[in-house]
Design an enzyme around this catalytic site. Structure first.
Site, PDB file in Angstrom:
ATOM      1  N   HIS A  60      69.067 -10.140  32.480  1.00 11.15           N
ATOM      2  CA  HIS A  60      69.883  -9.042  33.000  1.00 11.15           C
ATOM      3  C   HIS A  60      71.105  -9.518  33.783  1.00 11.15           C
ATOM      4  CE1 HIS A  60      70.432  -5.635  36.108  1.00 11.15           C
ATOM      5  NE2 HIS A  60      70.861  -5.169  34.948  1.00 11.15           N
ATOM      6  N   GLU A  80      72.017 -10.113  28.439  1.00 13.02           N
ATOM      7  CA  GLU A  80      72.742  -8.860  28.664  1.00 13.02           C
ATOM      8  C   GLU A  80      73.862  -9.136  29.648  1.00 13.02           C
ATOM      9  OE1 GLU A  80      73.696  -5.177  30.995  1.00 13.02           O
ATOM     10  OE2 GLU A  80      72.677  -6.981  31.718  1.00 13.02           O
ATOM     11  N   ASP A  82      77.312  -7.432  31.544  1.00 14.50           N
ATOM     12  CA  ASP A  82      78.173  -6.294  31.859  1.00 14.50           C
ATOM     13  C   ASP A  82      79.613  -6.732  31.665  1.00 14.50           C
ATOM     14  OD1 ASP A  82      76.064  -4.451  32.949  1.00 14.50           O
ATOM     15  OD2 ASP A  82      75.816  -6.149  34.306  1.00 14.50           O
ATOM     16  N   ASP A 128      77.154  -4.866  27.622  1.00 17.75           N
ATOM     17  CA  ASP A 128      77.087  -3.561  28.282  1.00 17.75           C
ATOM     18  C   ASP A 128      78.515  -3.198  28.669  1.00 17.75           C
ATOM     19  OD1 ASP A 128      76.717  -1.368  29.909  1.00 17.75           O
ATOM     20  OD2 ASP A 128      75.032  -2.219  31.018  1.00 17.75           O
TER      21      ASP A 128
END
Length: 339
Positions: A60, A80, A82, A128
């Protein structure tokens, strides 16, 4: 259907999709003709495993090169990230504040590619997209896709373009849909019924559909897995049982998440879990290692039915009668772009 060269010419000369009031136009650098090593099929394999279902440990909020190293060192097989567009480029950035940006996407991708070529089993990168329709100073969805294909896909790392339900009517979603190739897929995060409807109405092939549902702490709205509800567990179960998606992922598992809730998400059949800190970027820490041990513990107990995914597992493969996703752009054929 047009060739890559015709597509680029079209975008440069007249094509535009409105993003915050300005058109997306394919940048002149790098050139429209793809490099000879752009995305070779030999870098991608999809051999069956031992019959057990592959599972993805998705690190994450990987926003720095050190985060990449830590995640892969911990055994993550997907990342993942951002992604936020700024005037100066694309950055690993969750909050979009003046002080929140991590490393540039270009540097992050270089680090991932380097680790992949050294043997780390990173299967895909989940982008993301915080402001996918950003279009300033040549920073737009086109430039991001070029980075993905030149730096990640050519070494065998696939890409998931992650959108929220509120973003699916934007120009960048439409663009990705039209030009994504066999190594790319679209993820939509939201409520099961809304996401299913979005994918169906927009004509996304099943093998390119990824559904995700979760919360920064899923314990806060976990719900009952066995009944129809808005709870995280029920949403994930409905997503899996619908067979309307190639993959279903849950988020975010942390050291604060109840162990029985982690296990229940895995029991309903999720294909992977985002794990890490609730509100911080990824780095080496005892809490993250504890979270990983929880997930790995369940996998060990169910090793006859589940295993960690390898680079030989194609996350975007699924048999479907809902249409196929023909390789496009990289292979030289793409749909016409609607304005």
């Amino acid at each position: 259907m047009v060739s890559l060269l015709r597509l680029c010419s079209f975008l440069l000369a007249a094509g535009s999709i409105l993003v915050q009031g300005s058109p997306i136009i394919a940048p002149s650098i790098p050139p429209c003709e793809p490099p000879s090593n752009f995305t070779g099929p030999s870098n991608f394999t999809s051999r069956p495993g031992n019959g057990a279902s592959p599972f993805w440990l998705i690190a994450h909020r990987v926003l720095t090169k050190d985060g990449v190293k830590a995640a892969l060192g911990h055994g993550a097989n997907a990342l993942e990230m951002d992604i936020t567009g700024w005037w100066s480029g694309w950055f690993g950035d969750h909050d979009g504040l003046l002080t929140s940006a991590g490393d540039t996407v270009s540097d992050l991708f270089d680090e991932i590619a380097s680790r992949r070529t050294q043997g780390d089993p990173v299967s895909f990168v989940w982008l993301d997209l915080k402001n996918p329709d950003f279009n300033k100073n040549g920073v737009n969805i086109v430039s991001l896709m070029i980075l993905c294909r030149e730096k990640l896909e050519k070494v065998g790392v696939r890409v998931l373009y992650g959108f929220y339900s509120s973003q699916t009517n934007g120009p960048s979603f439409k663009f990705v849909k039209q030009v994504m190739n066999e190594n790319e897929a679209i993820g939509i995060d939201g409520k099961f019924e809304t996401v299913e409807k979005d994918f169906e109405e927009k004509g996304i092939p099943l093998q390119k559909r990824v559904f995700s549902s979760g919360l920064f702490n899923p314990d806060f709205n976990f719900g009952n897995c066995e009944v129809h509800s808005s709870g995280v567990c029920a949403q994930l179960r409905e997503g899996k049982e619908s067979h309307e998606f190639s993959k279903v992922f849950g988020w975010t598992v942390s050291s604060y998440t109840r162990k029985d809730h982690v296990y229940k998400m895995m029991e309903v059949g999720v294909d992977g879990l985002i794990y890490g800190f609730v509100a911080s970027h990824y780095y080496d820490h005892a809490d993250i290692r504890h979270t990983l041990s929880t997930i790995r513990g369940w996998l060990e107990e169910h090793k006859d039915t589940h295993r960690l995914a390898t680079v030989d597992d194609n996350p975007w493969s699924s048999m479907s009668k809902k249409g196929s996703s023909k390789s496009s752009w990289v292979k030289g054929e793409v749909p016409s772009i609607a304005h």
